[in-house]
Design a protein around this motif. Structure first.
Motif, PDB file in Angstrom:
ATOM      1  N   LEU A  85       0.841  -1.196   0.000  1.00  0.00           N
ATOM      2  CA  LEU A  85       0.000   0.000   0.000  1.00  0.00           C
ATOM      3  C   LEU A  85       0.873   1.242   0.000  1.00  0.00           C
ATOM      4  O   LEU A  85       1.964   1.227   0.590  1.00  0.00           O
ATOM      5  CB  LEU A  85      -0.882   0.026   1.258  1.00  0.00           C
ATOM      6  N   PRO A  86       0.403   2.335  -0.620  1.00  0.00           N
ATOM      7  CA  PRO A  86       1.134   3.606  -0.524  1.00  0.00           C
ATOM      8  C   PRO A  86       1.064   4.142   0.898  1.00  0.00           C
ATOM      9  O   PRO A  86       0.453   3.506   1.771  1.00  0.00           O
ATOM     10  CB  PRO A  86       0.398   4.515  -1.514  1.00  0.00           C
ATOM     11  N   THR A  87       1.673   5.301   1.162  1.00  0.00           N
ATOM     12  CA  THR A  87       1.747   5.785   2.544  1.00  0.00           C
ATOM     13  C   THR A  87       0.614   6.752   2.904  1.00  0.00           C
ATOM     14  O   THR A  87       0.204   6.808   4.055  1.00  0.00           O
ATOM     15  CB  THR A  87       3.087   6.511   2.800  1.00  0.00           C
ATOM     16  N   GLU A  88       0.088   7.476   1.953  1.00  0.00           N
ATOM     17  CA  GLU A  88      -0.871   8.551   2.246  1.00  0.00           C
ATOM     18  C   GLU A  88      -2.287   7.960   2.344  1.00  0.00           C
ATOM     19  O   GLU A  88      -2.681   7.146   1.504  1.00  0.00           O
ATOM     20  CB  GLU A  88      -0.740   9.596   1.129  1.00  0.00           C
ATOM     21  N   ALA A  93      -6.663   4.439   0.439  1.00  0.00           N
ATOM     22  CA  ALA A  93      -8.094   4.177   0.270  1.00  0.00           C
ATOM     23  C   ALA A  93      -8.430   3.850  -1.186  1.00  0.00           C
ATOM     24  O   ALA A  93      -9.247   2.968  -1.467  1.00  0.00           O
ATOM     25  CB  ALA A  93      -8.901   5.380   0.745  1.00  0.00           C
ATOM     26  N   ARG A  94      -7.796   4.540  -2.125  1.00  0.00           N
ATOM     27  CA  ARG A  94      -8.048   4.283  -3.553  1.00  0.00           C
ATOM     28  C   ARG A  94      -7.665   2.842  -3.913  1.00  0.00           C
ATOM     29  O   ARG A  94      -8.357   2.159  -4.659  1.00  0.00           O
ATOM     30  CB  ARG A  94      -7.251   5.284  -4.411  1.00  0.00           C
ATOM     31  N   VAL A  95      -6.530   2.392  -3.384  1.00  0.00           N
ATOM     32  CA  VAL A  95      -6.073   1.021  -3.653  1.00  0.00           C
ATOM     33  C   VAL A  95      -7.008   0.021  -2.962  1.00  0.00           C
ATOM     34  O   VAL A  95      -7.449  -0.974  -3.568  1.00  0.00           O
ATOM     35  CB  VAL A  95      -4.623   0.825  -3.180  1.00  0.00           C
ATOM     36  N   GLY A 158       1.011  -4.035  -6.128  1.00  0.00           N
ATOM     37  CA  GLY A 158       0.529  -3.799  -4.768  1.00  0.00           C
ATOM     38  C   GLY A 158      -0.788  -4.493  -4.505  1.00  0.00           C
ATOM     39  O   GLY A 158      -1.171  -5.434  -5.218  1.00  0.00           O
ATOM     40  N   LEU A 159      -1.495  -4.011  -3.480  1.00  0.00           N
ATOM     41  CA  LEU A 159      -2.689  -4.691  -2.985  1.00  0.00           C
ATOM     42  C   LEU A 159      -3.769  -4.882  -4.055  1.00  0.00           C
ATOM     43  O   LEU A 159      -4.413  -5.938  -4.109  1.00  0.00           O
ATOM     44  CB  LEU A 159      -3.277  -3.922  -1.792  1.00  0.00           C
TER      45      LEU A 159
END
Lengths: 210, 210
Positions: A85-88, A93-95, A158-159
Protein backbone atom coordinates in the motif's frame (compact mmCIF):
# COMPACT_ATOMS: atom_id res chain seq x y z
CA UNK A 1 4.87 -19.78 8.15
CA UNK A 2 2.37 -22.33 6.87
CA UNK A 3 -0.36 -21.56 4.34
CA UNK A 4 -3.34 -23.87 3.95
CA UNK A 5 -4.15 -23.34 0.29
CA UNK A 6 -5.86 -24.77 -2.80
CA UNK A 7 -4.18 -24.14 -6.13
CA UNK A 8 -7.11 -22.50 -7.92
CA UNK A 9 -8.82 -20.89 -4.90
CA UNK A 10 -9.00 -17.17 -5.65
CA UNK A 11 -8.45 -16.12 -2.04
CA UNK A 12 -5.53 -18.56 -1.51
CA UNK A 13 -3.94 -17.21 -4.71
CA UNK A 14 -4.20 -13.63 -3.33
CA UNK A 15 -2.27 -14.56 -0.19
CA UNK A 16 0.35 -16.42 -2.23
CA UNK A 17 0.95 -13.27 -4.31
CA UNK A 18 1.27 -11.11 -1.17
CA UNK A 19 3.78 -13.56 0.35
CA UNK A 20 5.77 -13.73 -2.89
CA UNK A 21 5.84 -9.92 -3.38
CA UNK A 22 7.24 -9.58 0.14
CA UNK A 23 9.77 -12.37 -0.46
CA UNK A 24 8.49 -14.37 2.53
CA UNK A 25 9.23 -18.09 2.84
CA UNK A 26 6.34 -20.38 3.75
CA UNK A 27 5.27 -24.00 3.62
CA UNK A 28 2.31 -24.71 1.34
CA UNK A 29 -0.23 -27.16 2.83
CA UNK A 30 -2.79 -28.13 0.17
CA UNK A 31 -6.47 -28.52 1.11
CA UNK A 32 -8.42 -30.24 -1.66
CA UNK A 33 -11.80 -28.49 -1.99
CA UNK A 34 -13.17 -31.05 -4.45
CA UNK A 35 -12.03 -34.60 -3.51
CA UNK A 36 -14.23 -36.58 -1.08
CA UNK A 37 -16.70 -33.71 -0.65
CA UNK A 38 -13.93 -31.30 0.31
CA UNK A 39 -11.13 -31.58 2.88
CA UNK A 40 -12.04 -28.04 4.04
CA UNK A 41 -15.26 -29.45 5.53
CA UNK A 42 -13.49 -32.13 7.60
CA UNK A 43 -13.42 -31.68 11.41
CA UNK A 44 -9.59 -31.76 11.43
CA UNK A 45 -9.50 -28.65 9.22
CA UNK A 46 -12.35 -26.87 10.99
CA UNK A 47 -10.30 -26.93 14.19
CA UNK A 48 -7.90 -24.61 12.35
CA UNK A 49 -10.52 -22.60 10.50
CA UNK A 50 -14.02 -22.51 12.07
CA UNK A 51 -15.48 -21.34 8.77
CA UNK A 52 -14.11 -24.37 6.90
CA UNK A 53 -12.60 -22.35 4.06
CA UNK A 54 -9.16 -21.68 2.60
CA UNK A 55 -6.79 -19.95 3.10
CA UNK A 56 -5.58 -20.19 6.69
CA UNK A 57 -2.20 -18.78 7.70
CA UNK A 58 -0.13 -20.15 10.57
CA UNK A 59 2.16 -17.26 11.54
CA UNK A 60 5.80 -17.48 12.57
CA UNK A 61 4.55 -17.47 16.18
CA UNK A 62 2.21 -20.40 15.48
CA UNK A 63 -1.00 -18.34 15.58
CA UNK A 64 -3.79 -19.00 13.08
CA UNK A 65 -5.30 -16.24 10.94
CA UNK A 66 -8.26 -16.76 8.60
CA UNK A 67 -9.85 -14.66 5.81
CA UNK A 68 -7.55 -13.43 3.03
CA UNK A 69 -8.23 -9.67 3.59
CA UNK A 70 -7.20 -10.04 7.25
CA UNK A 71 -4.19 -12.23 6.39
CA UNK A 72 -2.91 -9.76 3.79
CA UNK A 73 -3.29 -6.70 6.08
CA UNK A 74 -1.48 -8.74 8.79
CA UNK A 75 1.41 -9.47 6.42
CA UNK A 76 1.56 -5.77 5.46
CA UNK A 77 1.77 -4.70 9.11
CA UNK A 78 4.15 -7.42 10.26
CA UNK A 79 6.43 -7.38 7.19
CA UNK A 80 6.09 -3.80 5.87
CA UNK A 81 8.73 -4.01 3.12
CA UNK A 82 8.22 -3.95 0.23
CA UNK A 83 4.84 -2.27 0.91
CA UNK A 84 1.61 -3.37 -0.78
CA UNK A 85 0.00 0.00 0.00
CA UNK A 86 1.13 3.61 -0.52
CA UNK A 87 1.75 5.79 2.54
CA UNK A 88 -0.87 8.55 2.25
CA UNK A 89 -4.41 7.72 3.59
CA UNK A 90 -6.33 8.83 0.47
CA UNK A 91 -3.98 6.89 -1.84
CA UNK A 92 -4.30 3.85 0.43
CA UNK A 93 -8.09 4.18 0.27
CA UNK A 94 -8.05 4.28 -3.55
CA UNK A 95 -6.07 1.02 -3.65
CA UNK A 96 -8.23 -0.62 -0.97
CA UNK A 97 -11.40 0.40 -2.91
CA UNK A 98 -10.33 -1.77 -5.84
CA UNK A 99 -9.38 -4.65 -3.54
CA UNK A 100 -12.73 -4.44 -1.71
CA UNK A 101 -14.74 -4.19 -4.92
CA UNK A 102 -13.16 -7.45 -6.13
CA UNK A 103 -13.12 -9.11 -2.70
CA UNK A 104 -16.73 -8.23 -1.79
CA UNK A 105 -18.68 -7.68 -5.01
CA UNK A 106 -17.12 -10.06 -7.54
CA UNK A 107 -15.41 -13.10 -6.07
CA UNK A 108 -17.94 -14.03 -3.32
CA UNK A 109 -20.61 -14.47 -5.99
CA UNK A 110 -18.79 -17.27 -7.79
CA UNK A 111 -16.85 -19.15 -5.13
CA UNK A 112 -17.19 -22.93 -4.91
CA UNK A 113 -19.87 -22.89 -2.18
CA UNK A 114 -22.07 -20.39 -4.02
CA UNK A 115 -21.93 -22.21 -7.35
CA UNK A 116 -22.74 -25.52 -5.63
CA UNK A 117 -25.77 -23.88 -3.99
CA UNK A 118 -27.02 -22.34 -7.25
CA UNK A 119 -26.86 -25.76 -8.89
CA UNK A 120 -28.66 -27.31 -5.90
CA UNK A 121 -31.47 -24.78 -6.48
CA UNK A 122 -31.90 -26.28 -9.92
CA UNK A 123 -30.23 -23.60 -12.02
CA UNK A 124 -29.16 -24.81 -15.48
CA UNK A 125 -25.43 -24.63 -16.35
CA UNK A 126 -26.15 -21.84 -18.85
CA UNK A 127 -27.75 -19.74 -16.10
CA UNK A 128 -24.83 -20.44 -13.76
CA UNK A 129 -22.43 -19.32 -16.50
CA UNK A 130 -24.46 -16.15 -17.14
CA UNK A 131 -24.51 -15.44 -13.38
CA UNK A 132 -20.69 -15.66 -13.19
CA UNK A 133 -20.25 -13.54 -16.32
CA UNK A 134 -22.65 -10.88 -15.06
CA UNK A 135 -20.85 -10.23 -11.77
CA UNK A 136 -17.35 -10.36 -13.24
CA UNK A 137 -18.35 -8.12 -16.16
CA UNK A 138 -20.13 -5.53 -14.03
CA UNK A 139 -17.31 -5.47 -11.47
CA UNK A 140 -14.55 -5.24 -14.09
CA UNK A 141 -16.33 -2.28 -15.73
CA UNK A 142 -15.93 -0.38 -12.45
CA UNK A 143 -12.35 -1.63 -11.85
CA UNK A 144 -11.43 -0.41 -15.34
CA UNK A 145 -12.47 3.13 -14.34
CA UNK A 146 -10.68 3.04 -10.98
CA UNK A 147 -7.18 1.83 -11.92
CA UNK A 148 -4.36 3.81 -13.51
CA UNK A 149 -2.95 3.97 -17.03
CA UNK A 150 0.50 2.45 -16.60
CA UNK A 151 2.16 -0.67 -15.21
CA UNK A 152 0.23 -2.56 -12.56
CA UNK A 153 -3.12 -1.22 -11.24
CA UNK A 154 -1.44 1.79 -9.65
CA UNK A 155 2.05 1.59 -11.18
CA UNK A 156 4.16 -0.61 -8.89
CA UNK A 157 2.68 -4.02 -7.90
CA UNK A 158 0.53 -3.80 -4.77
CA UNK A 159 -2.69 -4.69 -2.99
CA UNK A 160 -5.02 -4.02 -5.93
CA UNK A 161 -2.98 -6.42 -8.09
CA UNK A 162 -3.01 -9.03 -5.31
CA UNK A 163 -6.82 -9.07 -5.73
CA UNK A 164 -7.08 -8.46 -9.47
CA UNK A 165 -4.82 -11.19 -10.84
CA UNK A 166 -6.65 -14.12 -9.18
CA UNK A 167 -9.93 -12.58 -10.37
CA UNK A 168 -8.61 -12.39 -13.95
CA UNK A 169 -7.51 -16.03 -13.68
CA UNK A 170 -11.05 -16.97 -12.57
CA UNK A 171 -12.56 -14.90 -15.40
CA UNK A 172 -10.47 -16.76 -17.99
CA UNK A 173 -11.28 -20.10 -16.38
CA UNK A 174 -15.00 -19.31 -16.64
CA UNK A 175 -14.49 -18.02 -20.22
CA UNK A 176 -15.58 -14.43 -19.51
CA UNK A 177 -14.76 -12.07 -22.40
CA UNK A 178 -11.95 -9.73 -21.27
CA UNK A 179 -11.74 -7.85 -24.60
CA UNK A 180 -13.59 -4.75 -23.23
CA UNK A 181 -11.12 -4.37 -20.35
CA UNK A 182 -7.91 -2.98 -21.87
CA UNK A 183 -6.43 -1.71 -18.59
CA UNK A 184 -7.08 -5.00 -16.80
CA UNK A 185 -5.44 -6.91 -19.68
CA UNK A 186 -2.44 -4.56 -19.44
CA UNK A 187 -2.07 -5.36 -15.73
CA UNK A 188 -2.37 -9.08 -16.51
CA UNK A 189 0.45 -8.81 -19.06
CA UNK A 190 2.71 -7.12 -16.50
CA UNK A 191 1.96 -9.80 -13.91
CA UNK A 192 2.60 -12.70 -16.30
CA UNK A 193 6.19 -11.39 -16.65
CA UNK A 194 6.76 -10.82 -12.90
CA UNK A 195 8.49 -13.51 -10.80
CA UNK A 196 6.27 -13.12 -7.69
CA UNK A 197 3.07 -13.47 -9.70
CA UNK A 198 4.56 -16.45 -11.54
CA UNK A 199 5.47 -18.21 -8.27
CA UNK A 200 1.95 -17.65 -6.88
CA UNK A 201 0.13 -18.81 -10.02
CA UNK A 202 -2.14 -21.87 -9.70
CA UNK A 203 -0.13 -23.77 -12.33
CA UNK A 204 3.02 -23.44 -10.18
CA UNK A 205 1.45 -25.08 -7.10
CA UNK A 206 2.29 -28.62 -5.98
CA UNK A 207 -1.43 -29.54 -5.79
CA UNK A 208 -2.16 -28.44 -9.38
CA UNK A 209 -3.04 -31.49 -11.49
CA UNK A 210 -0.52 -32.25 -14.22
CA UNK B 1 -17.66 15.25 5.19
CA UNK B 2 -20.59 14.03 3.09
CA UNK B 3 -21.87 10.46 3.12
CA UNK B 4 -24.05 9.17 0.29
CA UNK B 5 -26.16 6.62 2.13
CA UNK B 6 -29.39 4.63 2.15
CA UNK B 7 -31.01 4.03 5.51
CA UNK B 8 -31.19 0.23 5.39
CA UNK B 9 -28.11 -0.43 3.21
CA UNK B 10 -25.85 -2.71 5.25
CA UNK B 11 -22.64 -1.14 3.98
CA UNK B 12 -23.90 2.46 4.50
CA UNK B 13 -24.90 1.50 8.04
CA UNK B 14 -21.36 0.23 8.72
CA UNK B 15 -19.82 3.56 7.74
CA UNK B 16 -22.38 5.47 9.82
CA UNK B 17 -21.39 3.42 12.89
CA UNK B 18 -17.67 4.07 12.28
CA UNK B 19 -18.30 7.83 11.91
CA UNK B 20 -20.45 7.89 15.07
CA UNK B 21 -17.94 5.88 17.14
CA UNK B 22 -15.26 8.38 16.19
CA UNK B 23 -17.55 11.33 16.93
CA UNK B 24 -17.13 12.72 13.41
CA UNK B 25 -19.65 15.20 11.98
CA UNK B 26 -20.94 14.60 8.46
CA UNK B 27 -23.78 15.49 6.17
CA UNK B 28 -26.02 12.57 5.18
CA UNK B 29 -27.04 12.57 1.49
CA UNK B 30 -29.70 9.89 0.90
CA UNK B 31 -29.61 7.78 -2.28
CA UNK B 32 -32.86 5.87 -2.75
CA UNK B 33 -32.00 2.35 -4.01
CA UNK B 34 -35.64 1.45 -4.68
CA UNK B 35 -37.58 4.44 -6.11
CA UNK B 36 -37.59 4.90 -9.91
CA UNK B 37 -35.34 1.86 -10.47
CA UNK B 38 -32.71 3.20 -8.06
CA UNK B 39 -31.02 6.62 -7.84
CA UNK B 40 -27.69 4.77 -7.48
CA UNK B 41 -27.98 3.74 -11.14
CA UNK B 42 -28.46 7.31 -12.42
CA UNK B 43 -25.58 8.91 -14.40
CA UNK B 44 -25.37 11.81 -11.89
CA UNK B 45 -24.52 9.35 -9.10
CA UNK B 46 -22.21 7.18 -11.22
CA UNK B 47 -19.99 10.22 -11.75
CA UNK B 48 -19.31 10.04 -8.01
CA UNK B 49 -19.24 6.25 -7.73
CA UNK B 50 -18.37 4.33 -10.94
CA UNK B 51 -19.79 1.17 -9.43
CA UNK B 52 -23.19 2.78 -8.84
CA UNK B 53 -23.48 1.60 -5.23
CA UNK B 54 -23.72 3.16 -1.78
CA UNK B 55 -21.95 4.32 0.30
CA UNK B 56 -19.65 7.01 -1.10
CA UNK B 57 -17.69 9.30 1.22
CA UNK B 58 -16.66 12.84 0.27
CA UNK B 59 -13.71 13.58 2.56
CA UNK B 60 -12.94 16.87 4.29
CA UNK B 61 -10.62 17.63 1.36
CA UNK B 62 -13.43 16.98 -1.16
CA UNK B 63 -12.04 13.65 -2.40
CA UNK B 64 -14.38 10.72 -3.09
CA UNK B 65 -13.85 7.27 -1.57
CA UNK B 66 -16.01 4.24 -2.41
CA UNK B 67 -16.42 0.76 -0.86
CA UNK B 68 -17.18 0.57 2.86
CA UNK B 69 -14.07 -1.49 3.83
CA UNK B 70 -11.84 1.16 2.19
CA UNK B 71 -13.84 4.06 3.69
CA UNK B 72 -13.65 2.60 7.20
CA UNK B 73 -9.88 1.91 7.03
CA UNK B 74 -9.46 5.49 5.71
CA UNK B 75 -11.39 6.89 8.69
CA UNK B 76 -9.27 4.77 11.06
CA UNK B 77 -6.03 6.11 9.54
CA UNK B 78 -7.11 9.74 9.21
CA UNK B 79 -8.96 9.99 12.56
CA UNK B 80 -7.21 7.39 14.75
CA UNK B 81 -9.02 8.16 18.04
CA UNK B 82 -10.93 6.41 19.40
CA UNK B 83 -9.48 3.42 17.54
CA UNK B 84 -11.63 0.76 15.85
CA UNK B 85 -8.72 -1.70 15.88
CA UNK B 86 -6.32 -2.84 18.62
CA UNK B 87 -2.62 -2.02 18.25
CA UNK B 88 -0.94 -5.42 17.95
CA UNK B 89 -0.89 -7.03 14.42
CA UNK B 90 -2.29 -10.44 15.49
CA UNK B 91 -5.11 -8.83 17.50
CA UNK B 92 -5.88 -6.55 14.54
CA UNK B 93 -5.99 -9.61 12.26
CA UNK B 94 -8.45 -11.39 14.58
CA UNK B 95 -10.81 -8.40 14.46
CA UNK B 96 -10.39 -7.98 10.69
CA UNK B 97 -11.14 -11.71 10.18
CA UNK B 98 -14.63 -11.23 11.60
CA UNK B 99 -15.16 -8.07 9.56
CA UNK B 100 -14.03 -9.81 6.36
CA UNK B 101 -16.11 -12.91 7.01
CA UNK B 102 -19.23 -10.72 7.25
CA UNK B 103 -18.18 -8.30 4.52
CA UNK B 104 -17.16 -10.99 2.00
CA UNK B 105 -19.02 -14.19 2.82
CA UNK B 106 -22.38 -13.05 4.24
CA UNK B 107 -23.54 -9.62 3.11
CA UNK B 108 -22.59 -9.79 -0.61
CA UNK B 109 -24.87 -12.80 -1.03
CA UNK B 110 -28.02 -10.93 -0.06
CA UNK B 111 -27.51 -7.35 -1.19
CA UNK B 112 -30.20 -5.68 -3.31
CA UNK B 113 -28.53 -6.42 -6.65
CA UNK B 114 -28.04 -10.13 -5.90
CA UNK B 115 -31.60 -10.70 -4.71
CA UNK B 116 -32.96 -8.90 -7.79
CA UNK B 117 -30.87 -11.18 -9.99
CA UNK B 118 -31.97 -14.36 -8.21
CA UNK B 119 -35.60 -13.36 -8.73
CA UNK B 120 -34.88 -12.56 -12.39
CA UNK B 121 -33.57 -16.13 -12.76
CA UNK B 122 -37.02 -17.34 -11.73
CA UNK B 123 -36.31 -18.35 -8.13
CA UNK B 124 -39.43 -18.56 -5.96
CA UNK B 125 -39.61 -16.29 -2.89
CA UNK B 126 -39.29 -19.33 -0.60
CA UNK B 127 -36.00 -20.26 -2.31
CA UNK B 128 -34.74 -16.67 -2.06
CA UNK B 129 -35.58 -16.69 1.66
CA UNK B 130 -33.79 -20.01 2.15
CA UNK B 131 -30.77 -18.65 0.25
CA UNK B 132 -30.53 -15.63 2.57
CA UNK B 133 -31.03 -17.77 5.69
CA UNK B 134 -28.38 -20.26 4.59
CA UNK B 135 -25.56 -17.71 4.17
CA UNK B 136 -26.40 -15.72 7.28
CA UNK B 137 -26.76 -18.90 9.38
CA UNK B 138 -23.53 -20.49 8.13
CA UNK B 139 -21.60 -17.24 8.55
CA UNK B 140 -22.97 -16.51 12.01
CA UNK B 141 -22.00 -20.03 13.17
CA UNK B 142 -18.37 -19.14 12.40
CA UNK B 143 -18.66 -15.59 13.85
CA UNK B 144 -20.03 -17.11 17.06
CA UNK B 145 -16.79 -19.12 17.40
CA UNK B 146 -14.51 -16.20 16.62
CA UNK B 147 -15.78 -13.44 18.93
CA UNK B 148 -15.19 -13.03 22.67
CA UNK B 149 -17.31 -13.71 25.73
CA UNK B 150 -17.94 -10.21 27.09
CA UNK B 151 -19.21 -6.80 25.94
CA UNK B 152 -18.96 -6.11 22.22
CA UNK B 153 -17.33 -8.62 19.84
CA UNK B 154 -13.91 -8.09 21.41
CA UNK B 155 -14.85 -6.12 24.53
CA UNK B 156 -14.82 -2.43 23.58
CA UNK B 157 -16.78 -1.43 20.44
CA UNK B 158 -14.68 -1.67 17.28
CA UNK B 159 -14.38 -2.81 13.67
CA UNK B 160 -16.00 -6.23 14.15
CA UNK B 161 -19.08 -4.57 15.67
CA UNK B 162 -19.17 -2.05 12.80
CA UNK B 163 -19.74 -5.04 10.51
CA UNK B 164 -21.79 -7.27 12.80
CA UNK B 165 -24.58 -4.90 13.83
CA UNK B 166 -25.78 -4.08 10.29
CA UNK B 167 -25.65 -7.81 9.52
CA UNK B 168 -27.80 -8.58 12.59
CA UNK B 169 -30.25 -5.87 11.47
CA UNK B 170 -30.45 -7.53 8.03
CA UNK B 171 -30.90 -10.97 9.64
CA UNK B 172 -33.85 -9.71 11.69
CA UNK B 173 -35.34 -7.95 8.65
CA UNK B 174 -35.16 -11.24 6.70
CA UNK B 175 -36.54 -13.12 9.72
CA UNK B 176 -33.50 -15.36 10.24
CA UNK B 177 -33.61 -17.21 13.58
CA UNK B 178 -30.92 -15.74 15.87
CA UNK B 179 -31.72 -18.02 18.82
CA UNK B 180 -28.63 -20.27 18.23
CA UNK B 181 -26.27 -17.28 18.37
CA UNK B 182 -26.04 -16.26 22.03
CA UNK B 183 -22.80 -14.26 21.69
CA UNK B 184 -24.10 -12.34 18.70
CA UNK B 185 -27.33 -11.51 20.59
CA UNK B 186 -25.22 -10.31 23.53
CA UNK B 187 -23.32 -7.93 21.24
CA UNK B 188 -26.62 -6.73 19.76
CA UNK B 189 -27.93 -5.92 23.27
CA UNK B 190 -24.82 -3.89 24.05
CA UNK B 191 -25.13 -1.96 20.79
CA UNK B 192 -28.83 -1.17 21.27
CA UNK B 193 -27.86 0.69 24.47
CA UNK B 194 -24.89 2.58 22.92
CA UNK B 195 -25.38 6.14 21.60
CA UNK B 196 -23.17 5.75 18.50
CA UNK B 197 -24.98 2.59 17.36
CA UNK B 198 -28.32 4.30 18.06
CA UNK B 199 -27.38 7.32 15.94
CA UNK B 200 -26.28 5.10 13.04
CA UNK B 201 -29.37 2.86 13.13
CA UNK B 202 -31.58 2.78 10.00
CA UNK B 203 -34.60 3.97 12.01
CA UNK B 204 -32.71 7.14 13.00
CA UNK B 205 -31.98 8.20 9.39
CA UNK B 206 -33.82 11.06 7.64
CA UNK B 207 -34.62 8.84 4.64
CA UNK B 208 -36.23 6.09 6.75
CA UNK B 209 -39.97 5.94 5.97
CA UNK B 210 -42.20 6.89 8.92
Amino acid sequence: MDLYTYYRSTSSYRVRIALALKGLDYRSLPVNLIADGGEHRAPAYRVLNPQGRVPTLRTEDGDLVIQSPAIIEYLEERYPLPPLLPTEPLARARVRSVAALIGCDIHPLHNVAVLQRLRALGLAEADVGAWIGHWIGEGFQAVEQLIGDQGFCFGEPGLADVYLLPQVYAARRFEVDLEPFAKIRRVEAHALAHAAFQAAHPSAQADCPA
